[in-house]
Write a protein that holds these residues in place. Structure first.
Motif, mmCIF file in Angstrom:
data_model
loop_
_atom_site.group_PDB
_atom_site.id
_atom_site.type_symbol
_atom_site.label_atom_id
_atom_site.label_comp_id
_atom_site.label_asym_id
_atom_site.label_seq_id
_atom_site.Cartn_x
_atom_site.Cartn_y
_atom_site.Cartn_z
ATOM 1 N N LYS A 408 0.930 -1.417 -0.715
ATOM 2 C CA LYS A 408 -0.286 0.227 -0.034
ATOM 3 C C LYS A 408 1.316 1.966 0.159
ATOM 4 C CE LYS A 408 -2.383 1.914 3.684
ATOM 5 N NZ LYS A 408 -2.913 0.502 5.040
ATOM 6 N N LYS A 409 2.047 1.419 0.920
ATOM 7 C CA LYS A 409 2.654 2.556 0.457
ATOM 8 C C LYS A 409 3.930 2.720 -0.414
ATOM 9 C CE LYS A 409 1.278 4.253 5.679
ATOM 10 N NZ LYS A 409 1.795 4.383 6.070
ATOM 11 N N GLY A 410 4.057 1.832 -1.079
ATOM 12 C CA GLY A 410 5.083 1.450 -1.622
ATOM 13 C C GLY A 410 6.780 1.165 -1.052
ATOM 14 N N LEU A 411 6.616 0.405 -0.368
ATOM 15 C CA LEU A 411 7.781 0.905 0.585
ATOM 16 C C LEU A 411 9.127 -0.686 0.286
ATOM 17 C CD1 LEU A 411 6.239 1.418 4.222
ATOM 18 C CD2 LEU A 411 7.357 2.737 2.447
ATOM 19 N N ALA A 412 8.802 -1.828 -0.977
ATOM 20 C CA ALA A 412 9.756 -2.872 -1.371
ATOM 21 C C ALA A 412 10.470 -2.378 -2.089
ATOM 22 C CB ALA A 412 8.831 -3.545 -2.528
ATOM 23 N N VAL A 413 11.889 -2.363 -1.188
ATOM 24 C CA VAL A 413 12.561 -2.058 -2.276
ATOM 25 C C VAL A 413 12.525 -1.652 -3.866
ATOM 26 C CG1 VAL A 413 15.021 -2.980 -2.370
ATOM 27 C CG2 VAL A 413 14.299 -3.493 0.172
ATOM 28 N N GLU A 414 14.225 -0.821 -4.170
ATOM 29 C CA GLU A 414 14.055 0.092 -5.144
ATOM 30 C C GLU A 414 15.149 -1.799 -5.964
ATOM 31 O OE1 GLU A 414 13.001 0.845 -7.933
ATOM 32 O OE2 GLU A 414 12.707 2.679 -7.191
ATOM 33 N N ARG A 415 14.470 -2.274 -7.179
ATOM 34 C CA ARG A 415 15.981 -2.948 -7.696
ATOM 35 C C ARG A 415 15.699 -2.099 -9.248
ATOM 36 N NH1 ARG A 415 13.878 -7.407 -5.043
ATOM 37 N NH2 ARG A 415 15.587 -8.622 -3.168
ATOM 38 N N ASP A 416 15.154 -1.809 -9.691
ATOM 39 C CA ASP A 416 15.612 -0.836 -10.757
ATOM 40 C C ASP A 416 16.425 -0.374 -11.389
ATOM 41 O OD1 ASP A 416 14.811 -0.365 -13.443
ATOM 42 O OD2 ASP A 416 12.623 0.837 -13.341
ATOM 43 N N GLU A 417 17.366 -0.989 -12.208
ATOM 44 C CA GLU A 417 18.453 -0.660 -11.981
ATOM 45 C C GLU A 417 18.393 0.882 -13.426
ATOM 46 O OE1 GLU A 417 21.842 -2.949 -13.757
ATOM 47 O OE2 GLU A 417 21.620 -5.017 -12.897
ATOM 48 N N GLY A 418 17.683 0.525 -14.116
ATOM 49 C CA GLY A 418 17.978 2.241 -14.711
ATOM 50 C C GLY A 418 17.074 3.343 -13.855
ATOM 51 N N ALA A 419 16.515 3.054 -12.863
ATOM 52 C CA ALA A 419 15.911 4.273 -11.973
ATOM 53 C C ALA A 419 17.377 4.876 -10.932
ATOM 54 C CB ALA A 419 14.875 3.808 -11.342
ATOM 55 N N LEU A 420 18.232 3.404 -10.387
ATOM 56 C CA LEU A 420 19.474 3.614 -9.514
ATOM 57 C C LEU A 420 19.957 4.620 -10.161
ATOM 58 C CD1 LEU A 420 19.432 0.584 -7.344
ATOM 59 C CD2 LEU A 420 18.042 2.339 -6.595
ATOM 60 N N ILE A 421 20.244 3.598 -11.349
ATOM 61 C CA ILE A 421 21.550 4.433 -11.940
ATOM 62 C C ILE A 421 21.267 6.124 -12.592
ATOM 63 C CG2 ILE A 421 22.542 4.786 -14.396
ATOM 64 C CD1 ILE A 421 22.581 1.471 -14.335
ATOM 65 N N ALA A 422 19.769 6.690 -12.806
ATOM 66 C CA ALA A 422 19.782 7.693 -13.185
ATOM 67 C C ALA A 422 19.910 8.305 -11.672
ATOM 68 C CB ALA A 422 18.422 7.768 -13.387
ATOM 69 N N LEU A 423 19.594 7.838 -10.429
ATOM 70 C CA LEU A 423 19.841 8.853 -9.274
ATOM 71 C C LEU A 423 20.969 8.921 -9.527
ATOM 72 C CD1 LEU A 423 16.966 7.086 -7.364
ATOM 73 C CD2 LEU A 423 17.079 9.168 -7.892
ATOM 74 N N ILE A 424 21.758 7.749 -9.135
ATOM 75 C CA ILE A 424 23.530 7.737 -8.759
ATOM 76 C C ILE A 424 23.795 8.760 -9.587
ATOM 77 C CG2 ILE A 424 25.164 6.526 -8.798
ATOM 78 C CD1 ILE A 424 23.900 3.503 -8.337
ATOM 79 N N GLU A 425 23.475 8.664 -10.900
ATOM 80 C CA GLU A 425 24.244 9.986 -11.844
ATOM 81 C C GLU A 425 24.173 11.365 -11.361
ATOM 82 O OE1 GLU A 425 23.187 8.162 -15.770
ATOM 83 O OE2 GLU A 425 24.882 7.026 -15.621
ATOM 84 N N GLU A 426 22.872 11.718 -10.879
ATOM 85 C CA GLU A 426 22.533 13.083 -10.444
ATOM 86 C C GLU A 426 23.532 13.365 -9.478
ATOM 87 O OE1 GLU A 426 18.344 12.734 -10.261
ATOM 88 O OE2 GLU A 426 18.112 13.663 -8.582
ATOM 89 N N ILE A 427 23.574 12.246 -8.267
ATOM 90 C CA ILE A 427 24.302 12.895 -6.982
ATOM 91 C C ILE A 427 25.434 12.720 -7.403
ATOM 92 C CG2 ILE A 427 25.031 11.312 -4.907
ATOM 93 C CD1 ILE A 427 22.448 9.464 -5.157
ATOM 94 N N LEU A 428 26.604 11.936 -8.254
ATOM 95 C CA LEU A 428 27.447 12.115 -8.807
ATOM 96 C C LEU A 428 27.653 13.760 -9.185
ATOM 97 C CD1 LEU A 428 29.353 8.810 -9.941
ATOM 98 C CD2 LEU A 428 28.522 9.678 -8.287
ATOM 99 N N ALA A 429 26.725 13.760 -10.076
ATOM 100 C CA ALA A 429 27.331 15.285 -10.926
ATOM 101 C C ALA A 429 26.530 16.833 -9.985
ATOM 102 C CB ALA A 429 25.643 15.014 -12.009
ATOM 103 N N GLU A 430 26.062 16.178 -8.859
ATOM 104 C CA GLU A 430 25.588 17.393 -7.861
ATOM 105 C C GLU A 430 26.757 17.170 -7.043
ATOM 106 O OE1 GLU A 430 22.006 16.955 -6.375
ATOM 107 O OE2 GLU A 430 21.231 16.311 -8.241
#
Lengths: 476, 94
Positions: A408-430
């Protein structure tokens, strides 16, 4: 001079029978005054007391649980004295031949085991309750408690410190609760303790003169009263004075004991066998039947938890502190198979919630099966350990299953590689500075990046996958 | 066996009885005779006799733990010299 304290304890435990020891009046606590009395418990002339079989059974059960010899024949005796809470003018007790003799309880003090002997366990009936008037020199008497069955458990003078005394009392109370024969409630007076205390010079065999302490209504009071009394007696002996043999009352407000009555009024109870009551004969078959029905006791359960579940002694001690908690643990382990993880979760999250709400484990909205499901989800990597704690709080609050909350709360672990990579790239760039630090060999910065990633996924990023991806991206 | 006046006074005090000086004398003699009779019983050889705990040889009668009727408080307190709506009232003892 060095002194050794010698302590013996007398415990009165109220039995969980529905009716009184010698009549069929109810024993329930808190009824309106004088509504649970009859001619037998009021001591009217010509009545005939008849022993409650369940009370005798309970006495035998405690005797067997503490390694006592059960008397094949035991007697009820009259203990004669006058007091306004005692309508018969005598208490029915056991004197020369109690139902149980010579047993023991093993206590555990910071890993050190010690055996405390039990001299005797006997049955007796309780007195009524006096309520002292605050303005006038009168008292009101409520006889509801009169005749309620008690066990008196007398220890050998084997106890040497206040800590040992409390350990013994806790162990005894645990056994009573496990057997289900007493509720052990100290506030309601169903578990009361008197203590005999004396000091002797270190190495001396002979006991010194003892005092008897009364009016201690909690384990903490008992410990404090014993500390105080030991100090008081030591001061007397050091000053070359004598300890007077007397009964002393603990005053919690004043944090001191005060003498109640002098030596000259030594009690003279004139015990004699109660002619109204036939001696109690206990056939072997009955003893064996009761022995068979005994549950696993706290000490045995603790040992089994340590060996079967490979959990630390501390955990085993906490989990076996009540039969219900121990059962909860075992049921939860059955469903999840990870004893230490179950133990950790119960001792931290679960017990914190219960303690805050002053709830018993039996009232816990999260069932063992529900806890198992949650822990299996963590184990399979479906949710993180941190999220599991939030999910648990929600489960406790609403009684909802873990899987439902997670979905219901969408708390399951995020395993979507694409989504994680996008976030990681964002963090590294910042954070170019930290990237440079990492490349210069400061691998500790990895923790910073992980923290950022968890923040952006609200703790849902799969830790192992994220770690891999981070390292890959940083190596590029 | 002689019973002293002090012993009579002690027993009377335990039983909350008021006894006059004359009565103390009388009871001292009577109690002594009761105890003498016990001495007489002691003459019977009992070395090989198992103790008798009760005059009636019966198997212990037990009661099951089943609730029955209690008295109404008015009935319970009907003979009380002093009472209020639900309790006996006695002089304060502590």
């Amino acid at each position: 001079m060095e002194y050794e304290p010698v302590i013996g304890l007398e415990v009165h435990a109220q039995l969980l029978t529905e009716t009184k020891l010698f009549c069929s009046c109810l024993t329930a606590f808190g009824a309106p005054p004088n509504t649970q009395t009859c001619p037998v418990c009021l001591g009217m002339p010509g009545v005939l007391p008849v022993a409650n079989k369940k009370a005798v059974r309970y006495a035998i059960a405690l005797g067997l649980a503490t390694g006592c010899t059960i008397s094949k024949t035991s007697l009820f005796a009259r203990k004669n004295y006058f007091y306004p809470d005692l309508p018969k003018g005598y208490q029915i007790s056991q004197y020369e031949v109690p139902i149980c003799r010579r047993g023991f309880i093993d206590i555990d003090l910071e890993g050190e085991k010690k055996r405390i002997g039990i001299t005797r366990i006997h049955m007796e009936d309780d007195a009524g309750k006096l309520i002292h008037d605050e303005e006038n020199p009168v008292s009101r008497v409520d006889f509801n408690r009169t005749g309620v069955p008690l066990l008196e458990i007398v220890s050998e003078p084997d106890i040497r410190s206040p800590e040992e005394a409390v350990a013994y009392l806790r162990a005894l109370r645990d056994i009573l609760l496990y057997l289900g024969i007493s509720d052990g409630n100290m506030e309601e007076g169903s578990f009361r303790c008197d203590a005999n205390v004396s000091l002797r010079a270190a190495g001396e065999e002979k006991f010194g003169t003892r005092t008897e302490l009364k009016n201690m209504n909690s384990f903490r009071h008992i410990q404090r009263a014993l500390f105080y009394e030991i100090r008081r007696q030591r001061a007397l002996l050091d000053a070359g004075e004598e300890v007077l043999q007397e009964t002393r009352l603990w005053d919690e407000a004043k944090q001191a004991t005060f003498g109640m009555r002098g030596k000259e009024e030594a009690q003279d109870y004139r015990y004699f066998p109660d002619p109204d009551l036939i001696p109690i004969t206990v056939p072997d078959e009955w003893i064996e039947e009761i022995r068979e029905s005994l549950p696993e006791l706290p000490a045995a359960k603790r040992e089994r938890f340590i060996s079967v579940y490979s959990i630390p002694e501390y955990d085993a001690g906490v989990l076996t502190s009540s039969r219900a908690l121990a059962d909860y643990f075992e049921d939860a382990v059955k469903g999840s198979g990870e004893p230490k993880k179950v133990s950790n979760f119960i001792m931290s999250e679960l017990m914190r919630e219960l303690k805050r709400d002053e709830r018993d484990i039996s009232e816990c909205p999260v069932t063992p099966a529900m806890l198992s499901e949650l822990l299996v989800m963590v184990d399979q990597g479906k949710i993180s350990g941190k999220i599991a704690k939030d999910v648990f709080e929600e489960m406790y609050r609403t009684g909802t299953k873990a899987s439902e909350i997670v979905e219901k709360k969408g708390l399951a672990v995020e395993r979507d590689e694409g989504a994680l990579i996008a976030l990681i790239e964002e963090i590294l760039a910042e954070n170019p500075d930290q990237v440079a630090q990492f490349k210069a060999g400061k691998t500790k910065v990895l923790g910073f990046f992980m923290g950022q990633l968890m923040k952006r996924t609200r703790g849902k990023a799969d830790p192992r996958l994220s770690n891999e991806l981070l390292r890959e991206k940083l190596a590029e | 066996m002689r019973i002293t006046k002090e012993e009579v006074e002690h027993v009377a005090k335990l039983a909350r009885l008021k006894v006059t000086e004359d009565e103390k004398e009388t009871y001292a003699g009577q109690l002594a005779r009761v105890l003498e009779y016990m001495d007489k019983l002691k003459e019977v050889p009992t070395e090989d006799v198992a103790p008798t705990f009760h005059a009636v040889e019966l198997k212990t009668p037990f009661r099951e733990d089943v609730p029955g009727e209690s008295l109404a408080p008015e009935e319970t307190m009907s003979n009380a010299p002093e009472k209020d709506s639900d309790s006996f009232i006695v002089p304060r003892v502590i």
